[in-house]
Design an enzyme around this catalytic site. Structure first.
Site, PDB file in Angstrom:
ATOM      1  N   ASN A  15      36.146  -9.110 -22.029  1.00 15.42           N
ATOM      2  CA  ASN A  15      35.818  -9.306 -20.709  1.00 15.42           C
ATOM      3  C   ASN A  15      34.608  -8.758 -20.464  1.00 15.42           C
ATOM      4  O   ASN A  15      33.564  -9.288 -19.897  1.00 15.42           O
ATOM      5  CB  ASN A  15      36.889  -8.464 -19.680  1.00 15.42           C
ATOM      6  CG  ASN A  15      38.003  -9.362 -19.291  1.00 15.42           C
ATOM      7  OD1 ASN A  15      37.897 -10.439 -18.459  1.00 15.42           O
ATOM      8  ND2 ASN A  15      39.071  -9.094 -19.890  1.00 15.42           N
ATOM      9  N   HIS A 110      42.918  -7.274 -13.924  1.00 13.90           N
ATOM     10  CA  HIS A 110      44.223  -7.131 -14.109  1.00 13.90           C
ATOM     11  C   HIS A 110      45.138  -8.661 -14.503  1.00 13.90           C
ATOM     12  O   HIS A 110      44.896  -9.454 -13.637  1.00 13.90           O
ATOM     13  CB  HIS A 110      45.226  -6.491 -12.862  1.00 13.90           C
ATOM     14  CG  HIS A 110      46.493  -6.234 -13.186  1.00 13.90           C
ATOM     15  ND1 HIS A 110      46.801  -5.374 -14.231  1.00 13.90           N
ATOM     16  CD2 HIS A 110      47.826  -6.852 -13.119  1.00 13.90           C
ATOM     17  CE1 HIS A 110      48.055  -5.119 -14.229  1.00 13.90           C
ATOM     18  NE2 HIS A 110      48.785  -5.925 -13.518  1.00 13.90           N
TER      19      HIS A 110
END
Ligand code: GRF
Length: 201
Positions: A15, A110
């Site tokens: 990420n 998440h």
């Protein structure tokens, strides 16, 4: 004006890489001023060095208590002078002193559709529960576990043949889109927190 962001990551940092790529492509009006990690062996460190982003290692194991670790982390975060802190696979729960220091200035990615499947192993929880749809969420961080106001979500179908790893791989693809997009919206000052809700202008 260009914003400054700092990324907190504990592991492989895919990420983080997606954020670096979006910054380098000029998609986000910001620069990344630091990678902060609690793990001296995190692959994210290599990615930071490749991109010439300063690295701060705040190794939990080298502190005598959680309190001293958190104070060191808080100091490191303040030193970056970042406008936004991005939790991108940061595997420690941040204590109250840190969360309260940066209200509305910390986001987390998440790998589930919150408020379902909070905490660790969200993809495993989704497979075990038997849901047909899961996904990812980018949200502001508050004092609750994965419970802050939601900025963006993306759905991913769960197949009967999925296991934790195959689902995680499909969700990750969308994490890499949602996280840079949420950061872009923040940096363009288009996010407004109104109670539990995030308005996108
Ligand atoms: C991602 O699935 C993220 O949602 C979760 O931890 C994982 C980190 O992956 N919080 P990476 O280090 O960004 O590759």
């Amino acid at each position: 004006m260009k914003k400054k962001i700092a990324v907190l990551a504990s592991g492989r940092g895919s990420n983080f890489k997606a954020v670096i790529d979006a910054l380098q492509a000029g998609k986000i009006p910001a620069s990344c001023v630091a990678l902060i990690t609690d793990n001296p062996r995190a692959y994210a460190i290599e990615r930071a060095r490749d991109a010439k982003i300063p690295v701060k290692i705040i190794d939990y194991a080298s502190f005598p208590s959680r309190d001293t670790y958190e104070r060191a982390l808080l100091f490191a975060m303040q030193q970056t002078e970042a406008d936004l802190f991005v939790l991108a696979g940061y595997m420690r729960i941040l204590g109250t002193i840190i969360v309260r220091a940066f209200p509305g200035r910390m986001v987390n990615i998440h790998p589930a559709l919150l408020p379902s499947f909070t905490g660790l192993h969200a993809q495993r929880q989704a497979v075990n529960y038997g849901v047909k749809v899961s996904g990812c969420t980018v949200h502001f961080v508050d004092e609750s576990l994965d419970g802050g106001p939601i900025i963006l979500q993306h759905c991913v179908s769960v197949k009967e043949t999925d296991d934790e790893d195959s689902l995680a791989e499909r969700i990750l693809k969308y994490e890499h889109e949602c996280l840079p997009e949420a950061i872009r919206l923040f940096c363009e000052e288009r996010l407004e927190i109104v109670g539990r809700h995030v308005r996108i202008r």
